[in-house]
Design an enzyme around this catalytic site. Structure first.
Site, PDB file in Angstrom:
ATOM      1  CB  THR A 185      -0.759   0.062   1.282  1.00 25.61           C
ATOM      2  OG1 THR A 185      -1.729   1.204   1.186  1.00 25.61           O
ATOM      3  CG2 THR A 185      -0.097  -0.154   2.484  1.00 25.61           C
ATOM      4  CD  GLU A 331      -2.716  -0.519   5.717  1.00 25.52           C
ATOM      5  OE1 GLU A 331      -1.802   0.291   5.694  1.00 25.52           O
ATOM      6  OE2 GLU A 331      -3.725  -0.331   5.221  1.00 25.52           O
ATOM      7  CE  LYS A 440      -9.332   5.268  -0.415  1.00 21.72           C
ATOM      8  NZ  LYS A 440     -10.235   4.383   0.883  1.00 21.72           N
ATOM      9  CD1 TRP A 445      -4.597   4.424   0.019  1.00 25.47           C
ATOM     10  CD2 TRP A 445      -5.394   6.477   0.401  1.00 25.47           C
ATOM     11  NE1 TRP A 445      -5.726   4.363   0.895  1.00 25.47           N
ATOM     12  CE2 TRP A 445      -5.813   5.691   1.272  1.00 25.47           C
ATOM     13  CE3 TRP A 445      -5.624   7.812   0.467  1.00 25.47           C
ATOM     14  CZ2 TRP A 445      -6.961   5.904   2.235  1.00 25.47           C
ATOM     15  CZ3 TRP A 445      -6.355   8.483   1.584  1.00 25.47           C
ATOM     16  CH2 TRP A 445      -7.047   7.345   2.398  1.00 25.47           C
TER      17      TRP A 445
END
Length: 543
Positions: A185, A331, A440, A445
């Site tokens: 990420t 996550e 975003k 992102w």
């Protein structure tokens, strides 16, 4: 005293075995670059998975090896998912939307040994290949007849790799905490961070995904995962669909193409689909323009960014498809909350119940949520108090891959999400802001810090700040606010052109505004809060 129950490890191979026994004839339909509509069954799929497992063993793969993929949602990618993880290796999905430096960093940081590539991405990988330090060979996800010409070393087609292999393979047993897959990420500043999932976390997430108050999947469903398999395992659908025996419809490289999505939905009778809001906005616009229908579609799992109520209404009337709002992160595997109606919510008047649709929903079993103030004190679930959102659970990351520590993980096992939220008395959570200044866009992102650092590397720019500006299609887009060095002169186009080739095209700001100075805090730091207030109501060009 312990109970006297069998202790069988929770392994992804158990999902595969169950699907073969209970749902062998359920279909998997794929759009691929070499076939407009490939069709076969779970029985066919998992026989080929065993062939690939034998091929991986012959290639010398060892437990824990990271094996990368750079591919769309299709049947060959699904086979790679299962063969790699179930053999005890780690399936590392790389996001082709990232810019080149990030892809190089991620592949090298993971130390991938092989890379499975969709033919469409061969030119990209050829550019990256001189910088990829650990990759020993490249498998192109096609057959010899459609194999592209390539300068990649030790490249061969997927079909030739598995052609001579046996479809008999004994899946190994190992600790359920063994790593199964890896996804990076870039949601915060700095280098991308790896989230390393386990077999245990994947199976528990799989169970939760299929719960009635989550996705509510069953063998009677036809599911189209539009959300990419290269990002958070397509929200767990490749596992949950096999577990319950849904028919799967993969859109391949056409996941952003409304005519293809509409045709697949109607022709394959898809009744459940999952994607970010921008996909559904494009589909609705296409339906409204053409008059075509998606009457089989009943449920749409939607996340990645806030779902506009106007979009939910446009799908519900006149098409009868109900958007189910969800929230999660890389996550969190990713499912954390789902906006389905509780018994109490169903008793509310229609207008109050409809107001809940704007929220991200209730946590599913296994996920704990709390909001805290700046001092870490837990705040009440009153729908008014807002604070930093923290989460923990058996499919929530406890740390990042090959990083010693990170402040987002505390000693009590909570992960700080970087979001600010409220939670109402009925348990419905709503994201209200972000604690960090990432942007975003379309469910992905964009790091404001990375954009700013690149901007100030221009010899004429003294200071720069990137902020999010609302956008009717992408939810948010970056705008760059620039202070020039004395005596320098630049145009908006000069600055935007400076970003070309340095970041992914979709990262490039939509506009540039020149100012004499940027607002600072009392300690001399850039005040994004004041900057956002300064540009409140700003409309981007073309928005």
């Amino acid at each position: 005293m312990f109970g006297q129950m069998m202790d069988r490890p929770l392994l992804i191979s158990s999902v595969m075995r169950h699907a073969e026994l209970q749902h062998p004839n359920r279909e998997i339909v794929s759009v691929t670059g070499d076939q407009a509509r490939h069709r076969y069954t779970f029985r066919d799929a998992f026989a080929r998975v065993r062939k690939l497992a034998n091929a991986l063993a012959r290639m010398g793969a060892k437990p824990g090896d990271r094996i990368g993929t750079l591919a769309w949602n299709d049947y060959r990618h699904l086979e790679t998912y299962y063969a790699v993880s179930c053999s005890g290796f780690v399936c590392h999905t790389l996001n082709p939307r990232l810019f080149e430096d990030q892809l190089i960093y991620i592949a090298n940081h993971a130390e991938d040994r092989w890379l499975f590539i969709d033919p469409m991405f061969v030119p990209l990988v050829e550019k990256l290949q001189p910088s990829l330090k650990t990759i020993e060979g490249y498998i192109i996800l096609t057959d010899d007849a459609h194999m592209p010409e390539t300068k990649l070393p030790r490249a061969r087609s997927y079909e030739s790799l598995i052609a001579g292999e046996s479809d008999v393979f004994e899946w190994p047993d190992f600790d359920e905490r063994t790593a199964s897959s890896l996804c990076y990420t870039s949601g915060t500043t700095g280098d991308p961070k790896g989230v390393l999932y386990s077999h245990r976390s994947t199976i528990l997430h799989c169970y939760a995904m299929a719960l009635p108050d989550a996705s509510g999947l069953s063998s009677n469903d036809v599911v189209m995962p539009v959300v990419p398999m290269f990002h958070v395992n397509a929200w767990g659908l490749p596992y949950a669909c096999a577990m319950v025996g849904t028919k799967i419809v993969f859109p391949g490289p056409k996941m952003g193409d409304p005519p293809t999505l509409q045709a697949l939905i109607e022709e394959e009778q898809v009744n459940f689909a999952a994607a970010v809001p921008t996909v559904w906005q494009g589909l609705v616009a296409y339906l409204q323009k053409t008059g075509k229908r998606v009457d089989s579609l009943k449920r749409v799992l939607c996340g990645g960014s806030a779902v506009p109520l106007a979009l939910a209404d446009a799908l519900r009337d006149p098409y009868g498809a109900h958007i189910v709002h969800a929230w999660g992160m890389t996550e969190t595997s990713p499912l954390g909350t789902v906006c389905t109606w509780s018994h109490e919510a169903n008793k509310l008047p229609g207008d109050r119940r409809d107001a809940l649709r704007a929220k991200q929903g209730r946590s599913i079993f296994g996920i704990e949520l709390k909001i805290v103030d700046d001092d870490g004190k837990e705040l009440p679930h009153d729908g008014k108090s807002f604070g930093a959102l923290k989460v923990r659970g058996p499919w929530v990351a406890s740390g990042y891959y090959r990083r010693d520590s990170d402040e987002v993980f505390d000693q009590e096992g909570w992960f700080s999400t970087g979001d600010v939220a409220t939670i109402c008395p009925l348990g419905y959570m709503q994201i209200t802001d972000r604690t960090k200044d990432v942007i975003k866009s379309g469910g992905e992102w964009i790091s404001s810090i990375d954009l700013e650092n690149l901007a100030v590397s221009h010899p004429a720019i003294a200071q720069a700040a990137a902020i999010a500006i609302p956008h009717p299609k992408w939810q948010e887009r970056p705008m760059l606010v620039v202070v020039l060095k004395p005596g320098e002169s630049l145009t908006r186009e000069d600055v935007l052109n400076f970003f070309l080739g340095k970041v992914a095209k979709w990262w490039i700001p939509d506009d540039v505004v020149f100012v004499e100075k940027l607002p600072l805090t009392a300690t001399g730091k850039l005040s994004k809060l004041q900057l956002r207030k300064q540009f409140e109501g700003y409309v981007l060009p073309g928005a």
